[in-house]
Design a protein around this motif. Structure first.
Motif, PDB file in Angstrom:
ATOM      1  N   TYR A 192      -6.573  -3.601  -7.422  1.00 54.05           N
ATOM      2  CA  TYR A 192      -7.294  -4.864  -7.299  1.00 54.05           C
ATOM      3  C   TYR A 192      -6.325  -5.909  -6.782  1.00 54.05           C
ATOM      4  O   TYR A 192      -5.314  -6.194  -7.433  1.00 54.05           O
ATOM      5  CB  TYR A 192      -7.883  -5.293  -8.647  1.00 54.05           C
ATOM      6  N   SER A 193      -6.589  -6.448  -5.630  1.00 58.78           N
ATOM      7  CA  SER A 193      -5.778  -7.465  -4.971  1.00 58.78           C
ATOM      8  C   SER A 193      -4.352  -6.975  -4.767  1.00 58.78           C
ATOM      9  O   SER A 193      -4.122  -5.776  -4.613  1.00 58.78           O
ATOM     10  CB  SER A 193      -5.825  -8.780  -5.747  1.00 58.78           C
ATOM     11  N   SER A 194      -3.391  -7.893  -4.749  1.00 61.83           N
ATOM     12  CA  SER A 194      -2.003  -7.524  -4.508  1.00 61.83           C
ATOM     13  C   SER A 194      -1.079  -8.593  -5.075  1.00 61.83           C
ATOM     14  O   SER A 194      -1.468  -9.755  -5.170  1.00 61.83           O
ATOM     15  CB  SER A 194      -1.784  -7.310  -3.009  1.00 61.83           C
ATOM     16  N   PRO A 195       0.148  -8.212  -5.457  1.00 61.52           N
ATOM     17  CA  PRO A 195       1.088  -9.182  -6.042  1.00 61.52           C
ATOM     18  C   PRO A 195       1.473 -10.317  -5.100  1.00 61.52           C
ATOM     19  O   PRO A 195       1.955 -11.349  -5.539  1.00 61.52           O
ATOM     20  CB  PRO A 195       2.313  -8.344  -6.381  1.00 61.52           C
ATOM     21  N   GLU A 196       1.255 -10.153  -3.812  1.00 58.40           N
ATOM     22  CA  GLU A 196       1.598 -11.204  -2.848  1.00 58.40           C
ATOM     23  C   GLU A 196       0.519 -12.279  -2.739  1.00 58.40           C
ATOM     24  O   GLU A 196       0.774 -13.366  -2.261  1.00 58.40           O
ATOM     25  CB  GLU A 196       1.851 -10.611  -1.451  1.00 58.40           C
ATOM     26  N   LYS A 197      -0.688 -11.947  -3.179  1.00 53.75           N
ATOM     27  CA  LYS A 197      -1.817 -12.883  -3.059  1.00 53.75           C
ATOM     28  C   LYS A 197      -1.941 -13.766  -4.295  1.00 53.75           C
ATOM     29  O   LYS A 197      -1.478 -13.406  -5.380  1.00 53.75           O
ATOM     30  CB  LYS A 197      -3.122 -12.109  -2.867  1.00 53.75           C
ATOM     31  N   GLU A 252       9.131  14.816 -14.976  1.00 47.14           N
ATOM     32  CA  GLU A 252       7.987  14.344 -14.199  1.00 47.14           C
ATOM     33  C   GLU A 252       8.137  12.866 -13.852  1.00 47.14           C
ATOM     34  O   GLU A 252       8.891  12.149 -14.491  1.00 47.14           O
ATOM     35  CB  GLU A 252       6.692  14.558 -14.977  1.00 47.14           C
ATOM     36  N   PRO A 253       7.380  12.412 -12.861  1.00 48.88           N
ATOM     37  CA  PRO A 253       7.359  10.971 -12.561  1.00 48.88           C
ATOM     38  C   PRO A 253       6.713  10.196 -13.705  1.00 48.88           C
ATOM     39  O   PRO A 253       6.020  10.770 -14.541  1.00 48.88           O
ATOM     40  CB  PRO A 253       6.491  10.866 -11.305  1.00 48.88           C
ATOM     41  N   ALA A 254       6.932   8.899 -13.712  1.00 55.16           N
ATOM     42  CA  ALA A 254       6.248   8.005 -14.647  1.00 55.16           C
ATOM     43  C   ALA A 254       5.281   7.147 -13.839  1.00 55.16           C
ATOM     44  O   ALA A 254       5.636   6.629 -12.781  1.00 55.16           O
ATOM     45  CB  ALA A 254       7.255   7.115 -15.376  1.00 55.16           C
ATOM     46  N   THR A 255       4.061   7.021 -14.329  1.00 49.54           N
ATOM     47  CA  THR A 255       3.064   6.156 -13.699  1.00 49.54           C
ATOM     48  C   THR A 255       2.788   4.999 -14.648  1.00 49.54           C
ATOM     49  O   THR A 255       2.519   5.215 -15.835  1.00 49.54           O
ATOM     50  CB  THR A 255       1.773   6.927 -13.380  1.00 49.54           C
ATOM     51  N   ILE A 256       2.862   3.789 -14.102  1.00 47.96           N
ATOM     52  CA  ILE A 256       2.730   2.582 -14.895  1.00 47.96           C
ATOM     53  C   ILE A 256       1.605   1.728 -14.316  1.00 47.96           C
ATOM     54  O   ILE A 256       1.556   1.489 -13.112  1.00 47.96           O
ATOM     55  CB  ILE A 256       4.048   1.773 -14.881  1.00 47.96           C
ATOM     56  N   ALA A 257       0.689   1.263 -15.170  1.00 46.91           N
ATOM     57  CA  ALA A 257      -0.353   0.312 -14.773  1.00 46.91           C
ATOM     58  C   ALA A 257       0.218  -1.084 -14.966  1.00 46.91           C
ATOM     59  O   ALA A 257       0.769  -1.394 -16.028  1.00 46.91           O
ATOM     60  CB  ALA A 257      -1.603   0.503 -15.622  1.00 46.91           C
ATOM     61  N   ILE A 258       0.117  -1.915 -13.926  1.00 48.32           N
ATOM     62  CA  ILE A 258       0.704  -3.251 -13.965  1.00 48.32           C
ATOM     63  C   ILE A 258      -0.351  -4.287 -13.606  1.00 48.32           C
ATOM     64  O   ILE A 258      -1.052  -4.161 -12.607  1.00 48.32           O
ATOM     65  CB  ILE A 258       1.881  -3.363 -12.974  1.00 48.32           C
ATOM     66  N   CYS A 259      -0.418  -5.336 -14.431  1.00 47.64           N
ATOM     67  CA  CYS A 259      -1.327  -6.448 -14.194  1.00 47.64           C
ATOM     68  C   CYS A 259      -0.523  -7.737 -14.242  1.00 47.64           C
ATOM     69  O   CYS A 259       0.375  -7.887 -15.078  1.00 47.64           O
ATOM     70  CB  CYS A 259      -2.413  -6.470 -15.267  1.00 47.64           C
ATOM     71  N   GLY A 260      -0.836  -8.654 -13.349  1.00 49.56           N
ATOM     72  CA  GLY A 260      -0.140  -9.928 -13.334  1.00 49.56           C
ATOM     73  C   GLY A 260      -0.882 -10.939 -12.488  1.00 49.56           C
ATOM     74  O   GLY A 260      -1.975 -10.678 -11.998  1.00 49.56           O
ATOM     75  N   ILE A 261      -0.254 -12.093 -12.318  1.00 51.75           N
ATOM     76  CA  ILE A 261      -0.807 -13.170 -11.502  1.00 51.75           C
ATOM     77  C   ILE A 261       0.120 -13.365 -10.308  1.00 51.75           C
ATOM     78  O   ILE A 261       1.332 -13.511 -10.477  1.00 51.75           O
ATOM     79  CB  ILE A 261      -0.904 -14.489 -12.302  1.00 51.75           C
ATOM     80  N   GLY A 262      -0.444 -13.330  -9.124  1.00 51.12           N
ATOM     81  CA  GLY A 262       0.335 -13.524  -7.911  1.00 51.12           C
ATOM     82  C   GLY A 262       0.261 -14.961  -7.432  1.00 51.12           C
ATOM     83  O   GLY A 262      -0.584 -15.728  -7.899  1.00 51.12           O
ATOM     84  N   PRO A 263       1.115 -15.306  -6.511  1.00 49.09           N
ATOM     85  CA  PRO A 263       2.157 -14.443  -5.960  1.00 49.09           C
ATOM     86  C   PRO A 263       3.330 -14.306  -6.942  1.00 49.09           C
ATOM     87  O   PRO A 263       3.644 -15.222  -7.680  1.00 49.09           O
ATOM     88  CB  PRO A 263       2.594 -15.171  -4.697  1.00 49.09           C
ATOM     89  N   VAL A 264       3.961 -13.119  -6.921  1.00 41.97           N
ATOM     90  CA  VAL A 264       5.001 -12.824  -7.896  1.00 41.97           C
ATOM     91  C   VAL A 264       6.355 -13.430  -7.543  1.00 41.97           C
ATOM     92  O   VAL A 264       7.167 -13.648  -8.424  1.00 41.97           O
ATOM     93  CB  VAL A 264       5.162 -11.305  -8.134  1.00 41.97           C
ATOM     94  N   ASP A 265       6.632 -13.668  -6.251  1.00 36.10           N
ATOM     95  CA  ASP A 265       7.910 -14.229  -5.829  1.00 36.10           C
ATOM     96  C   ASP A 265       9.074 -13.458  -6.450  1.00 36.10           C
ATOM     97  O   ASP A 265       9.835 -13.986  -7.263  1.00 36.10           O
ATOM     98  CB  ASP A 265       7.986 -15.721  -6.162  1.00 36.10           C
TER      99      ASP A 265
END
Length: 170
Positions: free
Chosen positions: A64-69, A143-156
């Motif tokens: 959903y969206s992107s950290p740059e937006k 094995e790899p690690a998969t992480i779900a990340i949520c935040g408010i952009g832009p992250v700078d």
């Protein structure tokens, strides 16, 4: 006893009638409206290499969206064994949940993979805005690690050592 409420036969009749009503309601229920309840099945989530990182080091899938937006975003990040991020920070908090594998994390601007802490699947991690941190999966993990990340952009995002790459072999 008369007048003390409903007897057993009346109770069973009422329950039977309620069950019929419930079943009738199910038959009339609508199908899912994917403009209101959107979903992406796991096989349709596409991970892509992150920036200039080496292949199979770190990948992202923006759900959903992107950290740059501007505004909220939600992404999956996958770290492969043998790679960690260089120390960095963000302008806003990030809320993370380890979905699979074991993620190794630490705080501070001094990169020392030997002092990372393992956080297994199901762990919640909050990255506080403008605090240095680094993470990934050391060589030798199964094995790899998969992480779900949520935040408010832009992250700078800012790097502690801007002249060095974000993804480092460890």
């Amino acid at each position: 006893m008369a007048g003390d409420g409903i007897n057993r036969r009346e109770m069973l009749a009422m329950l039977g009638g309620m069950a019929s009503l419930l079943m009738a309601g199910r038959a009339e229920s609508s199908t899912i409206d994917t403009s209101q309840s959107m979903y992406t099945l796991p096989e349709n989530i596409k991970f892509v290499a992150q920036g200039n990182a080496p292949p199979r080091s770190v990948e992202s899938a923006f759900l959903y969206s992107s950290p740059e937006k501007e505004g909220i975003y939600y992404a999956l990040l996958r770290w492969y064994p043998g790679y960690m991020s260089a120390p960095h920070n963000y302008a806003t908090d990030r809320l993370c949940v380890v979905v699979s594998g074991t993620w190794w994390i630490n705080s501070g601007a001094d990169f020392d993979p030997g002092h990372t802490v393992p956080v297994p699947a199901g762990t919640f991690v909050r990255r506080v805005a403008r605090t240095w941190h680094y993470d990934g999966v050391p060589r030798g993990e199964p094995e790899p690690a998969t992480i779900a990340i949520c935040g408010i952009g832009p992250v700078d995002m800012r790097m502690a050592e801007p002249d060095k790459p974000l993804a480092r072999a460890v």
